[in-house]
Scaffold this active site. Structure first.
Site, PDB file in Angstrom:
ATOM      1  N   ARG A 106       0.819  -1.220   0.000  1.00 61.48           N
ATOM      2  CA  ARG A 106       0.000   0.000   0.000  1.00 61.48           C
ATOM      3  C   ARG A 106       0.851   1.267   0.000  1.00 61.48           C
ATOM      4  NH1 ARG A 106      -1.310   1.518   4.942  1.00 61.48           N
ATOM      5  NH2 ARG A 106      -2.310  -0.397   5.576  1.00 61.48           N
ATOM      6  N   TYR A 140     -16.499  20.786 -11.386  1.00 69.38           N
ATOM      7  CA  TYR A 140     -17.013  19.439 -11.684  1.00 69.38           C
ATOM      8  C   TYR A 140     -18.038  19.070 -10.605  1.00 69.38           C
ATOM      9  CZ  TYR A 140     -16.522  14.296 -12.271  1.00 69.38           C
ATOM     10  OH  TYR A 140     -16.734  12.955 -12.456  1.00 69.38           O
ATOM     11  N   ASP A 197      -8.306  21.677 -10.513  1.00 70.37           N
ATOM     12  CA  ASP A 197      -8.634  20.501 -11.314  1.00 70.37           C
ATOM     13  C   ASP A 197      -8.153  20.814 -12.735  1.00 70.37           C
ATOM     14  OD1 ASP A 197      -9.833  18.538 -12.914  1.00 70.37           O
ATOM     15  OD2 ASP A 197     -11.565  18.349 -11.569  1.00 70.37           O
ATOM     16  N   LYS A 243      -9.163  10.108 -17.765  1.00 67.44           N
ATOM     17  CA  LYS A 243      -9.401  10.779 -19.044  1.00 67.44           C
ATOM     18  C   LYS A 243      -8.188  10.639 -19.966  1.00 67.44           C
ATOM     19  CE  LYS A 243     -13.232  11.861 -17.031  1.00 67.44           C
ATOM     20  NZ  LYS A 243     -13.456  13.005 -16.171  1.00 67.44           N
TER      21      LYS A 243
HETATM   22  C1  LIG Z   1     -14.108  12.979 -14.918  1.00 59.80           C
HETATM   23  C2  LIG Z   1     -13.643  14.135 -14.141  1.00 59.80           C
HETATM   24  C3  LIG Z   1     -13.270  13.997 -12.815  1.00 59.80           C
HETATM   25  C4  LIG Z   1     -13.433  12.716 -12.048  1.00 59.80           C
HETATM   26  O1  LIG Z   1     -12.696  11.651 -12.548  1.00 59.80           O
HETATM   27  P1  LIG Z   1     -13.118  10.146 -12.229  1.00 59.80           P
HETATM   28  O2  LIG Z   1     -11.905   9.377 -12.562  1.00 59.80           O
HETATM   29  O3  LIG Z   1     -14.290   9.870 -13.105  1.00 59.80           O
HETATM   30  O4  LIG Z   1     -13.480  10.075 -10.780  1.00 59.80           O
HETATM   31  C5  LIG Z   1     -12.796  15.106 -12.168  1.00 59.80           C
HETATM   32  N1  LIG Z   1     -12.695  16.294 -12.773  1.00 59.80           N
HETATM   33  C6  LIG Z   1     -13.054  16.466 -14.041  1.00 59.80           C
HETATM   34  C7  LIG Z   1     -12.919  17.817 -14.667  1.00 59.80           C
HETATM   35  C8  LIG Z   1     -13.555  15.398 -14.773  1.00 59.80           C
HETATM   36  O5  LIG Z   1     -13.958  15.587 -16.029  1.00 59.80           O
END
Ligand SMILES: *Cc1c(COP(=O)(O)O)cnc(C)c1O
Length: 394
Positions: free
Chosen positions: A58, A113, A185, A210
Protein backbone atom coordinates in the site's frame (compact mmCIF):
# COMPACT_ATOMS: atom_id res chain seq x y z
CA UNK A 1 14.61 3.16 -9.57
CA UNK A 2 13.21 5.76 -11.93
CA UNK A 3 15.92 7.85 -13.50
CA UNK A 4 15.47 10.71 -15.97
CA UNK A 5 18.24 12.06 -18.24
CA UNK A 6 19.69 15.21 -16.69
CA UNK A 7 19.57 17.60 -19.63
CA UNK A 8 17.01 20.04 -20.98
CA UNK A 9 14.30 18.17 -22.89
CA UNK A 10 11.00 19.21 -24.41
CA UNK A 11 7.76 18.03 -22.80
CA UNK A 12 7.10 15.42 -25.52
CA UNK A 13 10.54 13.89 -24.96
CA UNK A 14 10.24 13.99 -21.18
CA UNK A 15 7.02 11.95 -21.38
CA UNK A 16 8.98 9.21 -23.15
CA UNK A 17 11.94 9.04 -20.78
CA UNK A 18 10.39 9.94 -17.40
CA UNK A 19 10.04 7.21 -14.77
CA UNK A 20 12.15 4.68 -16.68
CA UNK A 21 15.57 3.22 -15.95
CA UNK A 22 15.95 0.15 -18.17
CA UNK A 23 19.46 -0.72 -16.99
CA UNK A 24 18.22 -1.17 -13.43
CA UNK A 25 15.83 -3.90 -14.66
CA UNK A 26 17.80 -6.13 -17.01
CA UNK A 27 17.40 -3.67 -19.91
CA UNK A 28 13.64 -4.06 -20.34
CA UNK A 29 12.15 -0.82 -21.64
CA UNK A 30 9.14 -0.61 -19.31
CA UNK A 31 9.21 -0.68 -15.49
CA UNK A 32 8.03 -4.00 -14.07
CA UNK A 33 4.50 -4.32 -12.67
CA UNK A 34 4.78 -5.41 -9.04
CA UNK A 35 1.72 -7.20 -7.69
CA UNK A 36 2.45 -6.81 -4.04
CA UNK A 37 1.26 -6.60 -0.46
CA UNK A 38 3.92 -8.10 1.85
CA UNK A 39 7.55 -7.02 1.66
CA UNK A 40 9.97 -9.43 3.39
CA UNK A 41 12.88 -8.25 5.54
CA UNK A 42 16.10 -10.24 5.40
CA UNK A 43 16.64 -10.39 9.21
CA UNK A 44 14.80 -9.85 12.49
CA UNK A 45 16.97 -6.81 13.12
CA UNK A 46 15.86 -5.29 9.81
CA UNK A 47 12.21 -6.02 10.52
CA UNK A 48 12.32 -4.38 13.96
CA UNK A 49 14.05 -1.33 12.50
CA UNK A 50 11.81 -1.24 9.37
CA UNK A 51 15.06 -1.32 7.42
CA UNK A 52 13.98 -1.83 3.83
CA UNK A 53 13.67 0.24 0.67
CA UNK A 54 9.94 -0.64 0.57
CA UNK A 55 7.66 -1.35 3.55
CA UNK A 56 4.36 -2.62 2.29
CA UNK A 57 2.38 -2.78 -0.99
CA UNK A 58 0.00 0.00 0.00
CA UNK A 59 2.89 2.34 0.72
CA UNK A 60 4.32 2.00 -2.77
CA UNK A 61 6.25 -0.31 -5.08
CA UNK A 62 8.75 0.38 -7.86
CA UNK A 63 5.72 0.57 -10.21
CA UNK A 64 4.17 3.29 -8.02
CA UNK A 65 7.40 5.24 -7.94
CA UNK A 66 7.86 5.06 -11.71
CA UNK A 67 4.38 6.48 -12.34
CA UNK A 68 4.73 9.14 -9.64
CA UNK A 69 8.07 10.22 -11.10
CA UNK A 70 6.67 10.45 -14.63
CA UNK A 71 3.63 12.47 -13.48
CA UNK A 72 5.73 14.88 -11.45
CA UNK A 73 8.17 15.26 -14.32
CA UNK A 74 5.31 16.28 -16.63
CA UNK A 75 4.53 19.24 -14.33
CA UNK A 76 7.99 20.76 -14.63
CA UNK A 77 10.56 22.00 -12.13
CA UNK A 78 8.18 23.25 -9.42
CA UNK A 79 6.61 19.86 -8.69
CA UNK A 80 7.66 18.39 -5.32
CA UNK A 81 5.84 15.08 -5.66
CA UNK A 82 2.78 13.13 -6.78
CA UNK A 83 0.30 10.77 -5.15
CA UNK A 84 -1.81 8.17 -6.95
CA UNK A 85 -5.46 7.41 -6.20
CA UNK A 86 -8.14 5.15 -7.68
CA UNK A 87 -10.17 7.88 -9.46
CA UNK A 88 -10.23 11.54 -10.38
CA UNK A 89 -12.82 12.20 -7.70
CA UNK A 90 -10.58 10.52 -5.10
CA UNK A 91 -7.82 12.89 -6.23
CA UNK A 92 -10.11 15.85 -5.55
CA UNK A 93 -11.26 14.61 -2.13
CA UNK A 94 -7.70 13.66 -1.08
CA UNK A 95 -6.31 17.04 -2.09
CA UNK A 96 -9.08 18.89 -0.24
CA UNK A 97 -8.73 16.72 2.89
CA UNK A 98 -5.00 17.44 2.92
CA UNK A 99 -5.45 21.19 3.30
CA UNK A 100 -8.83 21.79 4.98
CA UNK A 101 -10.46 20.54 8.16
CA UNK A 102 -13.06 21.27 10.80
CA UNK A 103 -13.74 25.00 11.19
CA UNK A 104 -12.17 25.98 7.87
CA UNK A 105 -13.75 27.88 5.01
CA UNK A 106 -13.04 27.14 1.34
CA UNK A 107 -13.85 28.96 -1.91
CA UNK A 108 -14.95 26.87 -4.89
CA UNK A 109 -15.67 27.97 -8.43
CA UNK A 110 -19.34 27.65 -9.37
CA UNK A 111 -18.19 25.96 -12.61
CA UNK A 112 -16.58 23.08 -10.69
CA UNK A 113 -17.01 19.44 -11.68
CA UNK A 114 -20.31 18.54 -10.05
CA UNK A 115 -19.08 15.63 -7.87
CA UNK A 116 -16.52 18.04 -6.32
CA UNK A 117 -19.46 20.10 -5.11
CA UNK A 118 -21.22 16.95 -3.90
CA UNK A 119 -18.13 16.05 -1.83
CA UNK A 120 -18.13 19.50 -0.24
CA UNK A 121 -21.86 19.46 0.45
CA UNK A 122 -21.71 15.88 1.75
CA UNK A 123 -18.50 14.88 3.52
CA UNK A 124 -17.00 18.34 4.08
CA UNK A 125 -20.21 19.86 5.43
CA UNK A 126 -20.52 16.96 7.87
CA UNK A 127 -16.89 17.51 8.93
CA UNK A 128 -17.54 21.20 9.60
CA UNK A 129 -15.88 22.68 6.52
CA UNK A 130 -17.89 25.52 4.99
CA UNK A 131 -17.79 26.04 1.20
CA UNK A 132 -18.67 29.25 -0.65
CA UNK A 133 -19.15 29.04 -4.43
CA UNK A 134 -17.90 31.95 -6.52
CA UNK A 135 -18.37 33.22 -10.08
CA UNK A 136 -15.58 31.66 -12.21
CA UNK A 137 -15.02 35.07 -13.86
CA UNK A 138 -14.38 36.78 -10.51
CA UNK A 139 -10.60 37.24 -10.95
CA UNK A 140 -8.85 39.35 -8.30
CA UNK A 141 -12.26 40.36 -6.87
CA UNK A 142 -12.21 37.03 -5.06
CA UNK A 143 -10.52 38.92 -2.21
CA UNK A 144 -13.89 40.15 -0.96
CA UNK A 145 -15.08 36.56 -0.33
CA UNK A 146 -12.28 35.71 2.07
CA UNK A 147 -12.99 35.11 5.73
CA UNK A 148 -10.37 34.89 8.49
CA UNK A 149 -10.62 31.07 8.27
CA UNK A 150 -10.44 30.72 4.46
CA UNK A 151 -7.78 28.07 3.76
CA UNK A 152 -8.35 27.01 0.16
CA UNK A 153 -9.35 28.40 -3.22
CA UNK A 154 -10.39 25.70 -5.68
CA UNK A 155 -10.17 26.56 -9.39
CA UNK A 156 -11.03 24.66 -12.55
CA UNK A 157 -10.45 26.05 -16.02
CA UNK A 158 -12.11 25.77 -18.34
CA UNK A 159 -15.23 25.14 -16.23
CA UNK A 160 -16.88 21.74 -16.25
CA UNK A 161 -19.46 21.57 -19.05
CA UNK A 162 -19.72 25.38 -19.44
CA UNK A 163 -16.04 26.16 -20.26
CA UNK A 164 -15.56 29.53 -18.53
CA UNK A 165 -11.90 30.49 -18.28
CA UNK A 166 -10.51 31.68 -14.95
CA UNK A 167 -7.76 34.21 -14.33
CA UNK A 168 -5.77 31.78 -12.23
CA UNK A 169 -2.63 33.93 -11.70
CA UNK A 170 -4.80 36.81 -10.41
CA UNK A 171 -6.80 34.52 -8.11
CA UNK A 172 -3.63 32.80 -6.86
CA UNK A 173 -1.99 36.10 -6.01
CA UNK A 174 -4.92 37.14 -3.80
CA UNK A 175 -5.12 33.68 -2.22
CA UNK A 176 -1.41 33.65 -1.36
CA UNK A 177 -1.53 37.18 0.02
CA UNK A 178 -4.24 35.97 2.37
CA UNK A 179 -2.38 32.80 3.34
CA UNK A 180 -4.61 30.35 1.47
CA UNK A 181 -3.53 27.61 -0.94
CA UNK A 182 -4.81 27.13 -4.49
CA UNK A 183 -6.05 23.76 -5.71
CA UNK A 184 -6.81 23.18 -9.37
CA UNK A 185 -8.63 20.50 -11.31
CA UNK A 186 -6.38 20.46 -14.41
CA UNK A 187 -7.98 17.49 -16.15
CA UNK A 188 -8.97 19.40 -19.32
CA UNK A 189 -5.63 20.94 -20.28
CA UNK A 190 -3.37 18.45 -18.48
CA UNK A 191 0.13 19.59 -17.44
CA UNK A 192 1.10 19.44 -21.11
CA UNK A 193 -1.04 22.48 -21.92
CA UNK A 194 -1.23 24.25 -18.54
CA UNK A 195 1.74 24.45 -16.20
CA UNK A 196 -0.23 24.85 -13.00
CA UNK A 197 2.68 25.48 -10.60
CA UNK A 198 4.12 28.24 -12.78
CA UNK A 199 0.71 29.99 -12.66
CA UNK A 200 0.35 30.03 -8.88
CA UNK A 201 -1.40 26.71 -8.23
CA UNK A 202 -0.18 24.76 -5.18
CA UNK A 203 -1.82 21.39 -5.85
CA UNK A 204 -2.85 20.13 -9.26
CA UNK A 205 -5.41 17.40 -9.80
CA UNK A 206 -5.96 15.18 -12.81
CA UNK A 207 -8.63 12.60 -13.49
CA UNK A 208 -6.19 10.13 -15.06
CA UNK A 209 -9.27 8.25 -16.19
CA UNK A 210 -9.40 10.78 -19.04
CA UNK A 211 -6.31 11.63 -21.12
CA UNK A 212 -3.64 9.79 -19.10
CA UNK A 213 -5.45 6.47 -19.51
CA UNK A 214 -6.67 7.59 -22.91
CA UNK A 215 -8.47 4.36 -23.79
CA UNK A 216 -11.64 4.41 -21.64
CA UNK A 217 -10.45 1.36 -19.75
CA UNK A 218 -9.20 2.55 -16.35
CA UNK A 219 -10.25 4.62 -13.36
CA UNK A 220 -7.30 6.57 -12.04
CA UNK A 221 -6.44 9.90 -10.45
CA UNK A 222 -3.38 11.79 -9.31
CA UNK A 223 -2.46 14.89 -7.36
CA UNK A 224 0.83 16.69 -7.81
CA UNK A 225 1.96 19.36 -5.37
CA UNK A 226 4.60 22.02 -4.86
CA UNK A 227 6.99 22.07 -1.92
CA UNK A 228 4.56 24.09 0.19
CA UNK A 229 1.76 21.52 0.08
CA UNK A 230 3.33 18.16 -0.77
CA UNK A 231 4.12 17.08 2.83
CA UNK A 232 0.46 17.50 3.87
CA UNK A 233 -0.75 15.76 0.71
CA UNK A 234 1.60 12.81 1.17
CA UNK A 235 0.63 12.43 4.83
CA UNK A 236 -3.13 12.54 4.22
CA UNK A 237 -2.84 10.14 1.28
CA UNK A 238 -0.93 7.68 3.46
CA UNK A 239 -3.26 8.00 6.46
CA UNK A 240 -6.33 7.39 4.30
CA UNK A 241 -4.86 4.18 2.92
CA UNK A 242 -5.13 5.11 -0.72
CA UNK A 243 -3.36 3.17 -3.45
CA UNK A 244 -3.91 2.09 -7.05
CA UNK A 245 -3.95 -1.48 -8.40
CA UNK A 246 -0.73 -2.42 -10.24
CA UNK A 247 -2.40 -3.15 -13.58
CA UNK A 248 -4.11 0.24 -13.62
CA UNK A 249 -0.79 1.90 -12.79
CA UNK A 250 0.74 0.02 -15.70
CA UNK A 251 -2.00 1.25 -18.06
CA UNK A 252 -1.61 4.82 -16.80
CA UNK A 253 2.15 4.67 -17.42
CA UNK A 254 1.57 3.20 -20.87
CA UNK A 255 -1.01 5.90 -21.64
CA UNK A 256 1.41 8.65 -20.64
CA UNK A 257 3.92 7.66 -23.31
CA UNK A 258 1.50 8.51 -26.13
CA UNK A 259 -0.37 11.32 -24.40
CA UNK A 260 1.36 14.19 -26.20
CA UNK A 261 0.62 12.86 -29.69
CA UNK A 262 -2.94 11.94 -28.75
CA UNK A 263 -3.61 15.38 -27.29
CA UNK A 264 -2.26 17.09 -30.40
CA UNK A 265 -4.75 15.13 -32.49
CA UNK A 266 -7.64 15.71 -30.04
CA UNK A 267 -6.85 19.43 -30.18
CA UNK A 268 -6.63 19.70 -33.95
CA UNK A 269 -9.70 17.56 -34.70
CA UNK A 270 -11.62 19.20 -31.84
CA UNK A 271 -11.03 22.66 -33.26
CA UNK A 272 -11.98 21.58 -36.77
CA UNK A 273 -15.27 20.10 -35.56
CA UNK A 274 -15.92 23.04 -33.20
CA UNK A 275 -15.45 25.55 -36.04
CA UNK A 276 -17.78 23.56 -38.29
CA UNK A 277 -20.40 23.42 -35.54
CA UNK A 278 -20.05 27.15 -34.79
CA UNK A 279 -21.03 27.91 -38.41
CA UNK A 280 -24.20 25.77 -38.31
CA UNK A 281 -27.54 27.63 -38.32
CA UNK A 282 -28.86 25.37 -35.52
CA UNK A 283 -26.06 26.43 -33.15
CA UNK A 284 -26.26 29.59 -31.00
CA UNK A 285 -22.67 29.42 -29.69
CA UNK A 286 -19.78 27.04 -29.15
CA UNK A 287 -18.02 27.05 -25.77
CA UNK A 288 -14.36 26.36 -26.56
CA UNK A 289 -11.67 28.70 -25.21
CA UNK A 290 -9.34 28.11 -28.16
CA UNK A 291 -11.92 29.65 -30.53
CA UNK A 292 -11.22 33.35 -31.15
CA UNK A 293 -14.92 34.10 -30.56
CA UNK A 294 -14.92 32.61 -27.07
CA UNK A 295 -15.09 35.10 -24.15
CA UNK A 296 -12.26 33.20 -22.42
CA UNK A 297 -9.96 33.19 -25.43
CA UNK A 298 -7.64 35.97 -24.23
CA UNK A 299 -6.93 34.20 -20.95
CA UNK A 300 -6.54 30.86 -22.73
CA UNK A 301 -4.00 32.37 -25.10
CA UNK A 302 -2.08 34.02 -22.29
CA UNK A 303 -1.89 31.06 -19.91
CA UNK A 304 -2.41 27.84 -21.88
CA UNK A 305 -0.29 26.26 -24.62
CA UNK A 306 -2.98 24.03 -26.10
CA UNK A 307 -6.54 22.73 -25.97
CA UNK A 308 -7.88 19.23 -25.61
CA UNK A 309 -10.84 17.66 -27.42
CA UNK A 310 -13.67 18.56 -25.05
CA UNK A 311 -16.08 21.45 -25.62
CA UNK A 312 -19.77 22.34 -25.42
CA UNK A 313 -22.36 24.13 -27.50
CA UNK A 314 -25.66 25.87 -27.06
CA UNK A 315 -28.35 25.13 -29.61
CA UNK A 316 -30.92 27.67 -30.72
CA UNK A 317 -34.31 27.30 -28.99
CA UNK A 318 -35.82 23.92 -29.90
CA UNK A 319 -37.68 21.11 -28.20
CA UNK A 320 -36.21 17.97 -26.69
CA UNK A 321 -37.51 15.80 -29.50
CA UNK A 322 -35.30 17.63 -32.02
CA UNK A 323 -32.17 17.22 -29.85
CA UNK A 324 -32.88 13.54 -29.20
CA UNK A 325 -33.35 12.96 -32.96
CA UNK A 326 -29.95 14.58 -33.55
CA UNK A 327 -28.21 12.49 -30.89
CA UNK A 328 -29.92 9.23 -31.82
CA UNK A 329 -28.91 9.64 -35.47
CA UNK A 330 -25.19 9.86 -34.65
CA UNK A 331 -23.23 6.69 -35.35
CA UNK A 332 -19.70 7.77 -34.42
CA UNK A 333 -20.54 9.60 -31.17
CA UNK A 334 -21.29 7.44 -28.16
CA UNK A 335 -23.62 8.83 -25.52
CA UNK A 336 -21.91 8.45 -22.18
CA UNK A 337 -20.09 10.16 -19.34
CA UNK A 338 -16.38 10.54 -18.90
CA UNK A 339 -14.13 11.46 -21.83
CA UNK A 340 -10.47 11.51 -22.88
CA UNK A 341 -10.53 8.15 -24.64
CA UNK A 342 -9.88 7.48 -28.33
CA UNK A 343 -13.60 7.66 -29.17
CA UNK A 344 -15.97 10.57 -29.69
CA UNK A 345 -18.80 11.22 -27.26
CA UNK A 346 -21.80 13.49 -26.81
CA UNK A 347 -24.02 14.22 -23.81
CA UNK A 348 -26.85 16.62 -23.12
CA UNK A 349 -26.41 18.62 -19.91
CA UNK A 350 -28.04 21.35 -17.82
CA UNK A 351 -25.91 23.41 -15.40
CA UNK A 352 -29.09 24.69 -13.72
CA UNK A 353 -29.32 21.41 -11.86
CA UNK A 354 -26.54 22.53 -9.53
CA UNK A 355 -25.25 26.12 -10.01
CA UNK A 356 -25.72 28.42 -7.04
CA UNK A 357 -23.50 31.51 -7.51
CA UNK A 358 -24.08 32.27 -11.19
CA UNK A 359 -26.97 32.23 -13.58
CA UNK A 360 -26.98 29.72 -16.43
CA UNK A 361 -29.48 30.84 -19.06
CA UNK A 362 -28.81 29.29 -22.47
CA UNK A 363 -31.25 30.07 -25.27
CA UNK A 364 -31.67 26.38 -26.12
CA UNK A 365 -30.48 22.89 -25.14
CA UNK A 366 -26.77 22.41 -24.40
CA UNK A 367 -24.54 19.53 -25.54
CA UNK A 368 -20.99 18.53 -24.61
CA UNK A 369 -18.77 16.83 -27.17
CA UNK A 370 -15.56 14.89 -26.81
CA UNK A 371 -13.71 14.66 -30.12
CA UNK A 372 -11.82 11.39 -30.31
CA UNK A 373 -9.12 10.14 -32.67
CA UNK A 374 -11.39 9.40 -35.63
CA UNK A 375 -10.84 11.39 -38.84
CA UNK A 376 -12.62 14.71 -38.16
CA UNK A 377 -14.18 14.68 -41.66
CA UNK A 378 -16.02 11.47 -40.76
CA UNK A 379 -17.18 13.07 -37.52
CA UNK A 380 -18.43 16.15 -39.37
CA UNK A 381 -20.33 13.98 -41.85
CA UNK A 382 -21.88 12.10 -38.93
CA UNK A 383 -22.94 15.37 -37.27
CA UNK A 384 -24.38 16.52 -40.58
CA UNK A 385 -26.55 13.38 -40.58
CA UNK A 386 -27.62 14.29 -37.05
CA UNK A 387 -28.71 17.76 -38.12
CA UNK A 388 -30.69 16.23 -41.02
CA UNK A 389 -32.53 14.01 -38.52
CA UNK A 390 -33.11 17.11 -36.35
CA UNK A 391 -34.58 18.99 -39.31
CA UNK A 392 -37.02 16.13 -39.86
CA UNK A 393 -38.61 16.84 -36.47
CA UNK A 394 -38.81 20.65 -36.70
C1 LIG B 1 -14.11 12.98 -14.92
C2 LIG B 1 -13.64 14.13 -14.14
C3 LIG B 1 -13.27 14.00 -12.81
C4 LIG B 1 -13.43 12.72 -12.05
O1 LIG B 1 -12.70 11.65 -12.55
P1 LIG B 1 -13.12 10.15 -12.23
O2 LIG B 1 -11.90 9.38 -12.56
O3 LIG B 1 -14.29 9.87 -13.10
O4 LIG B 1 -13.48 10.07 -10.78
C5 LIG B 1 -12.80 15.11 -12.17
N1 LIG B 1 -12.69 16.29 -12.77
C6 LIG B 1 -13.05 16.47 -14.04
C7 LIG B 1 -12.92 17.82 -14.67
C8 LIG B 1 -13.55 15.40 -14.77
O5 LIG B 1 -13.96 15.59 -16.03
Amino acid sequence: MAKTPQKPLKAETRLIVAGRDPQSQFGFVNPPVYHASTVLYPTAEDQVAHRSRYQYGRRGTPTTEALEAALCDMEGANCAGAVLVPSGLAAISTALMAVAGSGDHILITDSVYRPTRNFCEGVFKRMGVEATYYDPLIGADIGRLFKPNTKVVFVEAPGSQSFEMQDIPAIAKVAHDKGAVVLMDNTWATPLYFKAFDKGVDMSIQAGTKYIGGHSDIMFGCVTANARTFPALKETHGLMGLCVGPDDMFLALRGLRTMAVRLKQHQEAGLKVARWLAARPEVARVMHPALESDPGHTIWKRDFTGASGLFSLELKPMNEKAVYAFMNALQLFGMGFSWGGFESLVIIFDCNEYRTATKWAPSGPTLRFHIGLEDPDDLIADLDDGFKAMAGTL
